[in-house]
Write an enzyme that holds these catalytic residues in place. Structure first.
Site, short mmCIF file in Angstrom:
data_model
loop_
_atom_site.label_atom_id
_atom_site.label_comp_id
_atom_site.label_asym_id
_atom_site.label_seq_id
_atom_site.Cartn_x
_atom_site.Cartn_y
_atom_site.Cartn_z
N ARG A 173 -4.77 -15.71 0.72
CA ARG A 173 -3.91 -14.80 0.35
C ARG A 173 -3.70 -14.85 -0.98
O ARG A 173 -4.06 -15.66 -1.66
CB ARG A 173 -2.50 -15.12 0.74
CG ARG A 173 -2.41 -15.10 2.49
CD ARG A 173 -2.16 -13.54 2.74
NE ARG A 173 -1.75 -13.44 4.32
CZ ARG A 173 -2.72 -13.31 5.15
NH1 ARG A 173 -4.09 -13.07 4.92
NH2 ARG A 173 -2.43 -12.91 6.23
N GLU A 212 -0.21 -5.68 -2.12
CA GLU A 212 -1.26 -4.59 -1.32
C GLU A 212 -0.59 -3.30 -0.89
O GLU A 212 0.49 -3.26 -0.36
CB GLU A 212 -1.96 -5.45 -0.50
CG GLU A 212 -2.78 -6.61 -0.89
CD GLU A 212 -3.58 -7.55 0.19
OE1 GLU A 212 -4.09 -8.44 -0.13
OE2 GLU A 212 -3.42 -6.87 1.33
N HIS A 266 -8.97 -6.25 0.91
CA HIS A 266 -8.75 -6.96 2.19
C HIS A 266 -9.22 -6.79 3.30
O HIS A 266 -8.70 -6.11 4.43
CB HIS A 266 -7.00 -6.93 2.46
CG HIS A 266 -6.42 -8.03 3.00
ND1 HIS A 266 -5.21 -8.39 2.91
CD2 HIS A 266 -6.99 -8.72 4.09
CE1 HIS A 266 -4.79 -9.52 3.64
NE2 HIS A 266 -6.11 -9.58 4.53
#
Length: 320
Positions: free
Chosen positions: A234, A263, A281
């Site tokens: 993360r 994000e 991601h």
């Protein structure tokens, strides 16, 4: 029941399965959602939901209190650090996740990072396309030490792929199992040794209070000079600004990062560092894996409603 799907790349096949079960399901199609998205934007996306098939967006206590219809969040993934678990328990909202459908693809992504830096085929290809013949000697992966911070499902899958490359795989975690050394061909070490000896350091830990800025200036100073940091955990597990400073000073040789504090992210300080590889991601995002995860998230919804959900996929049993 209304099912709102906020996760990206949700297949029509998975959507059809929800509809065939008699659920009123639709895909959210507004501005991109992700970790740290504003509460008001997310509320507008999911305010009519009885069930949410969720991505990495943030579900806080204040937001969850506003979602009066919500009975279940089916997380399309394994991490749930962006969801207030205490709030779910207080409000009687259930939570499931797609355990077992993410780990292999994420491990593949980590190995792609490792091989990128080990062989630099991209740089050689660039020269060839400029009609420049310049053979180079790259460090390779064989004999290099891959240090795994965390040895859960993802860490184990990374080891399965790295050991056949003849890499020396060491790991550190809170609850080591010495049987893992035989099963996966790895070696448990203490944290100090992990940081000192790793040519590559891969972070494979959940985001908790204890792992927030796990890799800060102090930890970076302990790492081997010229080593490569990989973060697929993360965003807040690393201090981005400290990592950027370590890259610019040469303490770190390079970094590969797939996750960010907020994000979508287009302003990371790591983007200004020439030795970084940044991806949006996508560690778990392959065509096949995404499709499997979508179906798994749907199956979790259907089985939860029927009361037949395997406890492997259950995080919280709601009461709404």
């Amino acid at each position: 029941m209304n099912v709102v799907i906020t996760t990206v790349n949700f297949t029509d096949t998975a959507l059809s399965k929800l509809k065939e079960a008699g659920l009123n399901a639709w895909k959210y199609s507004g501005p991109a959602l992700g970790a740290g998205v504003s509460e008001d934007i997310l509320y507008e996306a999911v305010k009519d939901a009885d069930i949410i098939i969720a991505g990495t967006e943030t579900y806080s206590l204040s937001l969850l209190k506003r979602l009066n219809r919500l009975k279940l969040i089916s997380r399309n993934g394994i991490g749930y650090d962006a969801i207030d678990l205490n709030a779910l328990k207080e409000l009687g909202i259930g939570l499931t996740r797609t355990t077992g459908f993410v780990e292999g693809a994420v491990a593949e992504h980590v190995m792609a990072y490792v091989l990128y830096f080990a062989r630099r085929i991209d740089a050689q290809n660039k020269l060839m396309h400029k009609h420049v013949w310049k053979p180079t000697l790259e460090p390779g992966a064989k004999g290099k030490t891959l240090a795994l911070y965390g040895f859960g499902g993802i860490g184990k899958e990374i080891a399965k792929r790295a050991v056949p490359f003849k890499m020396n795989v060491i790991y550190y975690c809170r609850h080591p199992n010495l049987e893992d050394e035989k099963t996966y061909g790895v070696k448990y070490v203490d944290e100090e040794t992990l940081l000192r000896e790793g040519d590559f350091l891969s972070l494979n830990v959940p985001l908790t209070d204890s792992t927030f800025h796990l890799i800060d200036k102090n930890k970076l100073d302990q790492m081997k000079t010229g080593s490569i940091l990989i973060n697929i955990a993360r965003g807040p597990v690393i201090d981005e600004f400290a990592v950027a400073d370590a890259l610019k000073s040469g303490k770190l040789g390079a970094a590969a990062v797939d996750v960010f504090p907020t994000e979508p992210c287009t302003n990371s300080p790591l983007a200004d560092c020439s030795t970084t590889v940044l991806t949006p991601h996508t560690a778990s995002s392959t065509v096949g894996n995404s499709a499997e995860m979508n179906i798994a998230a749907v199956d979790n919804v259907l089985n939860y409603l029927k009361g037949t959900l395997n406890n492997r996929y259950l995080v919280i049993k709601g009461v709404r």
